[in-house]
Design a protein around this motif. Sequence first.
Motif, PDB file in Angstrom:
ATOM      1  N   SER A 156      93.237  35.820  36.100  1.00 53.38           N
ATOM      2  CA  SER A 156      94.419  36.900  35.965  1.00 53.38           C
ATOM      3  C   SER A 156      94.321  36.523  38.069  1.00 53.38           C
ATOM      4  CB  SER A 156      94.235  38.080  35.690  1.00 53.38           C
ATOM      5  OG  SER A 156      95.083  38.996  36.308  1.00 53.38           O
ATOM      6  N   GLN A 157      94.876  36.382  38.469  1.00 51.46           N
ATOM      7  CA  GLN A 157      95.132  36.565  39.727  1.00 51.46           C
ATOM      8  C   GLN A 157      94.657  37.847  40.471  1.00 51.46           C
ATOM      9  OE1 GLN A 157      98.773  36.457  41.687  1.00 51.46           O
ATOM     10  NE2 GLN A 157      97.678  35.625  43.625  1.00 51.46           N
ATOM     11  N   ASP A 158      94.879  39.032  39.197  1.00 53.50           N
ATOM     12  CA  ASP A 158      94.038  40.635  40.029  1.00 53.50           C
ATOM     13  C   ASP A 158      92.852  40.786  39.720  1.00 53.50           C
ATOM     14  OD1 ASP A 158      93.850  40.254  37.166  1.00 53.50           O
ATOM     15  OD2 ASP A 158      95.415  42.710  36.738  1.00 53.50           O
ATOM     16  N   GLN A 159      92.160  39.639  39.248  1.00 48.59           N
ATOM     17  CA  GLN A 159      90.858  39.519  39.139  1.00 48.59           C
ATOM     18  C   GLN A 159      90.258  38.659  40.523  1.00 48.59           C
ATOM     19  OE1 GLN A 159      88.466  41.496  36.232  1.00 48.59           O
ATOM     20  NE2 GLN A 159      90.376  42.221  36.924  1.00 48.59           N
ATOM     21  N   PHE A 160      90.695  37.971  41.233  1.00 47.25           N
ATOM     22  CA  PHE A 160      90.711  37.565  42.179  1.00 47.25           C
ATOM     23  C   PHE A 160      89.375  37.986  43.706  1.00 47.25           C
ATOM     24  CE2 PHE A 160      90.494  35.462  46.573  1.00 47.25           C
ATOM     25  CZ  PHE A 160      90.043  34.639  46.510  1.00 47.25           C
ATOM     26  N   GLU A 161      89.713  39.287  43.894  1.00 45.10           N
ATOM     27  CA  GLU A 161      88.646  40.188  43.881  1.00 45.10           C
ATOM     28  C   GLU A 161      87.494  40.332  44.374  1.00 45.10           C
ATOM     29  OE1 GLU A 161      88.528  40.276  48.400  1.00 45.10           O
ATOM     30  OE2 GLU A 161      91.088  39.019  47.756  1.00 45.10           O
ATOM     31  N   VAL A 162      87.514  41.076  42.441  1.00 48.15           N
ATOM     32  CA  VAL A 162      85.984  40.470  41.691  1.00 48.15           C
ATOM     33  C   VAL A 162      85.835  40.064  41.985  1.00 48.15           C
ATOM     34  CG1 VAL A 162      85.596  41.514  39.406  1.00 48.15           C
ATOM     35  CG2 VAL A 162      87.379  42.732  40.184  1.00 48.15           C
ATOM     36  N   ALA A 163      85.935  38.363  41.719  1.00 54.13           N
ATOM     37  CA  ALA A 163      85.784  37.050  41.069  1.00 54.13           C
ATOM     38  C   ALA A 163      85.133  36.979  42.605  1.00 54.13           C
ATOM     39  CB  ALA A 163      86.405  35.603  41.136  1.00 54.13           C
ATOM     40  N   LYS A 164      85.715  37.338  43.777  1.00 55.42           N
ATOM     41  CA  LYS A 164      84.834  36.819  45.684  1.00 55.42           C
ATOM     42  C   LYS A 164      83.494  37.483  45.564  1.00 55.42           C
ATOM     43  CE  LYS A 164      86.950  38.245  48.970  1.00 55.42           C
ATOM     44  NZ  LYS A 164      87.318  38.843  50.203  1.00 55.42           N
ATOM     45  N   LYS A 165      83.320  38.949  44.912  1.00 52.79           N
ATOM     46  CA  LYS A 165      82.440  40.015  45.644  1.00 52.79           C
ATOM     47  C   LYS A 165      81.199  39.385  44.344  1.00 52.79           C
ATOM     48  CE  LYS A 165      84.356  43.939  46.916  1.00 52.79           C
ATOM     49  NZ  LYS A 165      84.641  43.527  48.227  1.00 52.79           N
ATOM     50  N   ILE A 166      81.441  39.004  43.838  1.00 57.43           N
ATOM     51  CA  ILE A 166      80.882  38.204  42.584  1.00 57.43           C
ATOM     52  C   ILE A 166      79.941  37.108  42.757  1.00 57.43           C
ATOM     53  CG2 ILE A 166      79.880  37.824  39.910  1.00 57.43           C
ATOM     54  CD1 ILE A 166      82.389  39.144  38.659  1.00 57.43           C
ATOM     55  N   LEU A 167      80.525  36.139  43.521  1.00 59.71           N
ATOM     56  CA  LEU A 167      80.061  35.058  44.426  1.00 59.71           C
ATOM     57  C   LEU A 167      79.534  35.705  45.754  1.00 59.71           C
ATOM     58  CD1 LEU A 167      83.134  32.770  43.441  1.00 59.71           C
ATOM     59  CD2 LEU A 167      80.554  32.999  42.677  1.00 59.71           C
ATOM     60  N   GLU A 168      79.566  36.736  46.159  1.00 61.07           N
ATOM     61  CA  GLU A 168      78.720  36.277  47.439  1.00 61.07           C
ATOM     62  C   GLU A 168      77.659  37.490  47.547  1.00 61.07           C
ATOM     63  OE1 GLU A 168      82.153  39.729  49.449  1.00 61.07           O
ATOM     64  OE2 GLU A 168      82.962  37.405  49.868  1.00 61.07           O
ATOM     65  N   HIS A 169      78.110  38.000  45.663  1.00 65.85           N
ATOM     66  CA  HIS A 169      76.288  38.582  45.549  1.00 65.85           C
ATOM     67  C   HIS A 169      75.199  37.918  44.517  1.00 65.85           C
ATOM     68  CE1 HIS A 169      78.356  42.099  46.946  1.00 65.85           C
ATOM     69  NE2 HIS A 169      77.719  42.591  46.998  1.00 65.85           N
ATOM     70  N   ILE A 170      75.607  36.538  44.008  1.00 60.93           N
ATOM     71  CA  ILE A 170      75.144  35.565  43.507  1.00 60.93           C
ATOM     72  C   ILE A 170      74.448  34.633  43.864  1.00 60.93           C
ATOM     73  CG2 ILE A 170      75.256  36.741  41.182  1.00 60.93           C
ATOM     74  CD1 ILE A 170      77.272  34.745  40.036  1.00 60.93           C
ATOM     75  N   THR A 171      75.378  34.247  44.808  1.00 61.21           N
ATOM     76  CA  THR A 171      75.558  32.548  45.453  1.00 61.21           C
ATOM     77  C   THR A 171      74.293  33.351  46.763  1.00 61.21           C
ATOM     78  OG1 THR A 171      77.195  32.493  46.397  1.00 61.21           O
ATOM     79  CG2 THR A 171      77.150  32.005  44.243  1.00 61.21           C
ATOM     80  N   ALA A 172      74.096  31.863  46.771  1.00 62.51           N
ATOM     81  CA  ALA A 172      73.573  31.651  47.990  1.00 62.51           C
ATOM     82  C   ALA A 172      73.462  30.374  48.718  1.00 62.51           C
ATOM     83  CB  ALA A 172      71.576  31.522  47.863  1.00 62.51           C
ATOM     84  N   PRO A 173      74.606  30.281  49.073  1.00 64.21           N
ATOM     85  CA  PRO A 173      75.362  28.921  49.893  1.00 64.21           C
ATOM     86  C   PRO A 173      75.091  28.617  50.877  1.00 64.21           C
ATOM     87  CG  PRO A 173      77.520  30.285  49.363  1.00 64.21           C
ATOM     88  CD  PRO A 173      75.900  31.156  49.102  1.00 64.21           C
ATOM     89  N   TYR A 174      74.703  27.442  51.563  1.00 63.47           N
ATOM     90  CA  TYR A 174      74.383  27.745  53.044  1.00 63.47           C
ATOM     91  C   TYR A 174      75.706  28.228  54.008  1.00 63.47           C
ATOM     92  CZ  TYR A 174      75.689  22.707  53.858  1.00 63.47           C
ATOM     93  OH  TYR A 174      76.593  21.157  54.426  1.00 63.47           O
ATOM     94  N   LYS A 175      76.416  28.315  53.152  1.00 63.90           N
ATOM     95  CA  LYS A 175      78.372  27.977  54.146  1.00 63.90           C
ATOM     96  C   LYS A 175      78.972  28.649  53.453  1.00 63.90           C
ATOM     97  CE  LYS A 175      80.860  26.973  58.085  1.00 63.90           C
ATOM     98  NZ  LYS A 175      80.843  27.661  58.928  1.00 63.90           N
ATOM     99  N   ILE A 176      79.682  29.842  54.086  1.00 61.20           N
ATOM    100  CA  ILE A 176      80.680  29.379  53.718  1.00 61.20           C
ATOM    101  C   ILE A 176      81.989  29.692  54.080  1.00 61.20           C
ATOM    102  CG2 ILE A 176      82.494  31.210  51.974  1.00 61.20           C
ATOM    103  CD1 ILE A 176      79.550  33.343  51.489  1.00 61.20           C
ATOM    104  N   MET A 177      83.240  28.748  54.079  1.00 57.99           N
ATOM    105  CA  MET A 177      84.491  28.013  54.365  1.00 57.99           C
ATOM    106  C   MET A 177      85.754  29.382  53.680  1.00 57.99           C
ATOM    107  SD  MET A 177      84.196  24.206  55.536  1.00 57.99           S
ATOM    108  CE  MET A 177      85.283  24.304  55.891  1.00 57.99           C
ATOM    109  N   LYS A 178      86.582  29.824  54.561  1.00 57.64           N
ATOM    110  CA  LYS A 178      87.850  30.072  54.013  1.00 57.64           C
ATOM    111  C   LYS A 178      88.767  29.562  55.018  1.00 57.64           C
ATOM    112  CE  LYS A 178      90.717  34.419  54.088  1.00 57.64           C
ATOM    113  NZ  LYS A 178      91.356  33.634  54.211  1.00 57.64           N
ATOM    114  N   GLY A 179      89.945  29.841  53.566  1.00 55.02           N
ATOM    115  CA  GLY A 179      91.093  29.191  54.046  1.00 55.02           C
ATOM    116  C   GLY A 179      92.227  29.057  53.782  1.00 55.02           C
ATOM    117  N   LEU A 180      93.752  29.165  54.333  1.00 51.79           N
ATOM    118  CA  LEU A 180      94.578  28.685  54.131  1.00 51.79           C
ATOM    119  C   LEU A 180      95.276  27.343  54.231  1.00 51.79           C
ATOM    120  CD1 LEU A 180      97.442  30.347  52.552  1.00 51.79           C
ATOM    121  CD2 LEU A 180      98.591  30.521  54.509  1.00 51.79           C
TER     122      LEU A 180
END
Length: 177
Positions: free
Chosen positions: A80-104
């Motif tokens: 569900s789209q209303d869970q997007f921000e929660v999913a983003k917070k989870i990924l920010e706290h459990i992943t260790a990428p060397y780069k995060i890119m954001k874009g429309l």
Amino acid sequence: MFEIEFRSVFDEKKYNELKSFLETKAESSEEDDKDCYYYIFKDKLVKLVNNISKGSAKISLKQNKIGEGAVFPEYEMHFSQDQFEVAKKILEHITAPYKIMKGLQKRTNYKYKGCEIALKHSEAWGYHLEIEKTIKSLGDQKDAEEEIKSLAAELGIDLMSEEELKKFTKEAEEKTA
């Protein structure tokens, strides 16, 4: 399932030509604008997508880095789209990428001659498209690649080689640093 995916980059004039052609010739089209977060690892890509046009969200794991082969396993989970921000917070706290890119990403999807075509524009990539097919086994890879290459020739675009794609991706990642 395996996804075979090739990309092409071009200017705005070619983008408009392709859009006009596909709007009249493709089986279907749909707006598919997305707010994307790319969690880039050395050997894979995790993509978190807020699908603005469809009112949905998903997370995808591509089992390779862009520029490391045209065929690879990909796993997706829709939510569900209303869970997007929660999913983003989870990924920010459990992943260790060397780069995060954001874009429309402005995007229109088409189906044409058995292939899926995504005509896109984003800040990092500019005007570009992806042509892809999904296959059940690697034994179907060669035929699928030939179909994609034939379609690219019909559209008058050059598909990026693995070397070009790797270089372009690296430059796009550095540009968004």
